[in-house]
Structure formats: C-alpha cells, structure tokens
Design a protein around this motif. Structure first.
Motif, PDB file in Angstrom:
ATOM      1  N   HIS A 193       0.853  -1.181   0.000  1.00  0.00           N
ATOM      2  CA  HIS A 193       0.000   0.000   0.000  1.00  0.00           C
ATOM      3  C   HIS A 193       0.893   1.236   0.000  1.00  0.00           C
ATOM      4  CE1 HIS A 193      -3.563  -2.423   0.782  1.00  0.00           C
ATOM      5  NE2 HIS A 193      -2.818  -3.108   1.631  1.00  0.00           N
ATOM      6  N   LEU A 194       0.670   2.077  -1.006  1.00  0.00           N
ATOM      7  CA  LEU A 194       1.496   3.268  -1.185  1.00  0.00           C
ATOM      8  C   LEU A 194       0.685   4.518  -0.883  1.00  0.00           C
ATOM      9  CD1 LEU A 194       3.164   2.262  -4.564  1.00  0.00           C
ATOM     10  CD2 LEU A 194       4.002   1.826  -2.255  1.00  0.00           C
ATOM     11  N   SER A 195       1.383   5.562  -0.484  1.00  0.00           N
ATOM     12  CA  SER A 195       0.724   6.847  -0.274  1.00  0.00           C
ATOM     13  C   SER A 195       0.637   7.571  -1.617  1.00  0.00           C
ATOM     14  CB  SER A 195       1.501   7.682   0.746  1.00  0.00           C
ATOM     15  OG  SER A 195       2.762   8.030   0.210  1.00  0.00           O
ATOM     16  N   GLU A 196       0.043   8.764  -1.624  1.00  0.00           N
ATOM     17  CA  GLU A 196      -0.115   9.515  -2.867  1.00  0.00           C
ATOM     18  C   GLU A 196       1.220   9.893  -3.485  1.00  0.00           C
ATOM     19  OE1 GLU A 196      -2.677  12.825  -2.131  1.00  0.00           O
ATOM     20  OE2 GLU A 196      -4.436  11.562  -1.881  1.00  0.00           O
ATOM     21  N   ASP A 197       2.239  10.077  -2.657  1.00  0.00           N
ATOM     22  CA  ASP A 197       3.546  10.441  -3.209  1.00  0.00           C
ATOM     23  C   ASP A 197       4.388   9.226  -3.569  1.00  0.00           C
ATOM     24  OD1 ASP A 197       4.200   9.545  -0.700  1.00  0.00           O
ATOM     25  OD2 ASP A 197       5.344  11.318  -0.111  1.00  0.00           O
ATOM     26  N   GLY A 198       3.847   8.010  -3.395  1.00  0.00           N
ATOM     27  CA  GLY A 198       4.543   6.796  -3.821  1.00  0.00           C
ATOM     28  C   GLY A 198       5.360   6.114  -2.745  1.00  0.00           C
ATOM     29  N   SER A 199       5.348   6.612  -1.529  1.00  0.00           N
ATOM     30  CA  SER A 199       6.119   5.952  -0.469  1.00  0.00           C
ATOM     31  C   SER A 199       5.280   4.823   0.140  1.00  0.00           C
ATOM     32  CB  SER A 199       6.528   6.967   0.598  1.00  0.00           C
ATOM     33  OG  SER A 199       5.401   7.559   1.166  1.00  0.00           O
ATOM     34  N   LEU A 200       5.969   3.787   0.606  1.00  0.00           N
ATOM     35  CA  LEU A 200       5.319   2.611   1.177  1.00  0.00           C
ATOM     36  C   LEU A 200       4.719   2.955   2.540  1.00  0.00           C
ATOM     37  CD1 LEU A 200       4.771  -0.431   0.869  1.00  0.00           C
ATOM     38  CD2 LEU A 200       6.951  -0.841   2.001  1.00  0.00           C
ATOM     39  N   VAL A 244       0.622  -4.013  -6.120  1.00  0.00           N
ATOM     40  CA  VAL A 244       0.600  -2.707  -5.492  1.00  0.00           C
ATOM     41  C   VAL A 244      -0.854  -2.290  -5.371  1.00  0.00           C
ATOM     42  CG1 VAL A 244       1.270  -0.294  -5.704  1.00  0.00           C
ATOM     43  CG2 VAL A 244       2.835  -2.100  -6.429  1.00  0.00           C
ATOM     44  N   VAL A 249      -4.293   3.817  -4.253  1.00  0.00           N
ATOM     45  CA  VAL A 249      -4.556   4.773  -3.189  1.00  0.00           C
ATOM     46  C   VAL A 249      -6.044   4.731  -2.876  1.00  0.00           C
ATOM     47  CG1 VAL A 249      -4.497   7.199  -2.540  1.00  0.00           C
ATOM     48  CG2 VAL A 249      -2.657   6.223  -3.908  1.00  0.00           C
TER      49      VAL A 249
END
Length: 152
Positions: free
Chosen positions: A26-33, A66, A69
C-alpha cells in the motif's frame, strides 16, 4: 514508528498452501510505502500442518501487487445534530438545560411494594393442615357433640 514495514503469518499456513504467498503493498499519494499485507491464499484441499513432512528444498511461490490509493472516510471533529441517535437519549449534551423529572403517581413509584400483596391475595390462604381436608371440617362437628366429651 519504524522506517521498515514488516508482516508475518504462521508457518503452518504457508505449509498448508503449498508455500504460496501473496503480498500487497500500500502506497501513499507520493509513492512511499505505507503498509503491507502478507497472507497465504486459501487452498480448497488444505493439507495438514506436519513439520516432519517438509521436503529438503522448499519452493516459495510468491505474488506481489501494489494496492491503489484508497481515500479514507471523512471523520468530522465535531458532530452537529439536533437530537441524539436512537438509544443515546440519556446522554447529556454540554450546555443543554435538563428537563425537570416527570411527576409520577404513587403506584408507579411503589409498584414493587404492591406486588407481594397482590400475590398473597391471588394465591389464596395457607394450605389446609393434615387431618383437616375440605370435607373433614363438616364431619368432625356432627359426631362428637361439639368436640368435648365428658368423663364419667
């Protein structure tokens, strides 16, 4: 908080699923895990967990995907409502004036005192004593002349 994301499942679950595993990142909007799901898929004919039945070389079959969001639900900080929800009528709202208690009748306030009296009245009198049944009372008076005998 940690800079590492970790997940685990029981080893028996892996053995029952023939060492298949699914990872969801699960990634955040900026692509970090942000988080990770680690699970073993359910197999229709699951095998029993037997640590002695392991092969010398175990082959893991892993899948990773992946997760997109997902927006969370909005949770308001302060809830605005006219009346409390059902079942919460007794909860006091700050700043609200309390209603004076309802005037109750004497019977409504003291019903528990009247209940034993009602049971005693409806239940009848005490049970008849031994030797005196419902029919025995009339027979005893006719034979002895009032129940007193003279010695003589």
């Amino acid at each position: 908080a940690s800079e590492y994301v970790m997940a685990a499942i029981p080893a028996c679950d892996l053995q029952r699923s023939s060492f298949r595993e699914d990872l969801t990142l699960h990634l955040s909007e900026d692509g970090s895990l942000v988080s990770m799901d680690y699970q073993s898929p359910v197999v229709a004919l699951s095998r029993p967990c037997d640590p002695t039945a392991l092969a010398a070389a175990v082959k893991f079959q892993g899948r990773a995907r992946v997760g997109g969001v997902v927006e969370a639900h909005y949770i308001p900080v302060k809830v605005e409502m006219d009346a409390p929800p059902p079942g919460m009528e007794g909860v006091k709202v700050p700043g609200e004036k309390e209603k004076p208690p309802e005037k109750q009748s004497w019977i409504r306030r003291n019903w528990y005192l009247l209940l034993p009296v009602a049971f005693m009245l409806l239940g009848g009198g005490p049970p008849p004593e031994e030797g005196q049944g419902g029919q025995g009372q009339g027979q005893g008076q006719g034979q002895g002349g009032g129940g007193l005998e003279e010695a003589g």
